[in-house]
Design a protein around this motif. Structure first.
Motif, short mmCIF file in Angstrom:
data_model
loop_
_atom_site.label_atom_id
_atom_site.label_comp_id
_atom_site.label_asym_id
_atom_site.label_seq_id
_atom_site.Cartn_x
_atom_site.Cartn_y
_atom_site.Cartn_z
N HIS A 59 0.41 -0.57 4.58
CA HIS A 59 0.95 -1.41 3.50
C HIS A 59 0.89 -0.62 2.19
O HIS A 59 -0.18 -0.37 1.65
CB HIS A 59 0.15 -2.70 3.37
CG HIS A 59 0.30 -3.60 4.56
ND1 HIS A 59 -0.51 -4.71 4.77
CD2 HIS A 59 1.16 -3.56 5.61
CE1 HIS A 59 -0.16 -5.30 5.89
NE2 HIS A 59 0.86 -4.62 6.41
N LYS A 60 2.05 -0.23 1.71
CA LYS A 60 2.11 0.62 0.52
C LYS A 60 1.49 -0.05 -0.70
O LYS A 60 0.79 0.60 -1.49
CB LYS A 60 3.57 1.00 0.23
CG LYS A 60 3.72 1.94 -0.96
CD LYS A 60 5.09 2.59 -1.00
CE LYS A 60 6.21 1.60 -1.18
NZ LYS A 60 7.52 2.26 -1.34
N SER A 61 1.69 -1.35 -0.84
CA SER A 61 1.15 -2.05 -2.01
C SER A 61 -0.37 -2.02 -2.03
O SER A 61 -1.00 -1.94 -3.08
CB SER A 61 1.65 -3.50 -2.04
OG SER A 61 1.24 -4.20 -0.87
N ALA A 62 -0.99 -2.07 -0.84
CA ALA A 62 -2.45 -2.04 -0.76
C ALA A 62 -2.97 -0.67 -1.20
O ALA A 62 -3.98 -0.58 -1.90
CB ALA A 62 -2.89 -2.35 0.67
N LEU A 63 -2.29 0.38 -0.78
CA LEU A 63 -2.68 1.72 -1.22
C LEU A 63 -2.53 1.87 -2.73
O LEU A 63 -3.39 2.44 -3.40
CB LEU A 63 -1.80 2.77 -0.52
CG LEU A 63 -2.13 3.08 0.95
CD1 LEU A 63 -1.02 3.92 1.56
CD2 LEU A 63 -3.46 3.81 1.05
N GLU A 64 -1.44 1.35 -3.25
CA GLU A 64 -1.18 1.46 -4.69
C GLU A 64 -2.24 0.72 -5.50
O GLU A 64 -2.74 1.24 -6.51
CB GLU A 64 0.21 0.90 -5.00
CG GLU A 64 0.65 1.10 -6.43
CD GLU A 64 2.09 0.67 -6.65
OE1 GLU A 64 2.71 1.17 -7.61
OE2 GLU A 64 2.60 -0.16 -5.87
N LYS A 65 -2.63 -0.48 -5.04
CA LYS A 65 -3.64 -1.26 -5.74
C LYS A 65 -5.00 -0.56 -5.76
O LYS A 65 -5.81 -0.78 -6.65
CB LYS A 65 -3.79 -2.64 -5.09
CG LYS A 65 -2.61 -3.57 -5.36
CD LYS A 65 -2.79 -4.90 -4.65
CE LYS A 65 -1.60 -5.82 -4.90
NZ LYS A 65 -1.73 -7.10 -4.15
N ASN A 66 -5.24 0.28 -4.77
CA ASN A 66 -6.51 1.01 -4.69
C ASN A 66 -6.43 2.39 -5.33
O ASN A 66 -7.31 3.22 -5.12
CB ASN A 66 -6.96 1.11 -3.24
CG ASN A 66 -7.65 -0.15 -2.75
OD1 ASN A 66 -8.85 -0.33 -2.93
ND2 ASN A 66 -6.87 -1.04 -2.15
#
Length: 230
Positions: A59-66
């Motif tokens: 999930h790209k958004s999860a990586l971005e949020k971290n």
């Protein structure tokens, strides 16, 4: 000591944990990501300073949020799940991560990663590397541990033990650089020494040597001597 950098390791498995252990020993900043919370907690209980994050990296958004793009290096260790590995790498590329190292399952996996834009020398197939090292050691009956090999030459570490070379310069010890070998660096009391022919060798120095495979045993004998038999 190496300059402190930040590393994200994706995948709490043998390869990822081995990398984390080495980096942790060098006092680097490390975060490990894995979708399995139980496994993450179990493995990271042996570390004091490695932070674990439960995350589905497909999930790209999860990586971005971290904040994945803020790390100096991201190491993807998902070789048992090629699909997850490829999707994760695509997400990292989309998020602008520049320094990506990937643990690949096989040559097919590697070809896909290279096609996606990962540098070939940053795709690691441990079984292939282990096989090359074992074959080289067997072929040349090498007694020491090899770190890497390109076929004709290998990197190895040799500890100074022979009294005949202790406190002598590299030149005096007959270990000056030539076409067959080169002492790349010396590890001494936790520090790295970049040697020249006038550098004196001390007992228990670890010499990092780049040498032809067929002379490594001779170097080991010259540098270590017969101290193990005493």
């Amino acid at each position: 000591m190496a300059k402190k950098k930040s590393f994200a390791i994706i995948g709490a498995n043998y390869f990822g944990l081995s990398v984390a252990q080495t980096l942790d020993e060098k006092k680097q900043y490390i975060k490990m990501f894995d979708i399995n919370e139980e496994k993450l907690n179990l493995y990271l209980s042996d570390f004091d300073s490695v932070e674990g994050i439960v995350l589905d990296t497909t999930h790209k958004s999860a990586l971005e949020k971290n904040g994945i793009s803020q790390f100096d290096c991201v190491i993807v260790s998902l070789r048992s799940n090629m699909e997850a590995s490829i999707i994760t790498v695509l997400n990292l590329i989309d998020l602008g991560v520049e320094n990506i190292i990937v643990n690949a399952k096989d040559n097919h996996h590697k070809r896909i990663l290279v096609a996606l834009g990962i540098d070939e020398d940053k795709v690691i197939i441990p079984d292939v590397l282990t096989g090359k090292l074992m074959a080289t050691k067997s072929l040349f009956d090498i007694e020491g541990d090899l770190q890497s090999t390109d076929g004709e030459y290998s990197f190895t570490n040799i500890i100074v033990k022979d009294e005949q070379i202790i406190d002598k310069t590299i030149n005096e010890a007959g270990l000056s650089t030539n076409k067959d070998f080169n002492i790349i660096q010396i590890k001494r009391n936790g520090k790295i020494v970049i040697p020249d022919e006038y550098t004196a060798l001390k007992e228990d120095d670890t010499l990092v040597v780049f040498a032809k495979n067929n002379i490594i045993n001779n170097l080991i004998e010259k540098i270590k001597g017969d101290w193990e038999d005493n």
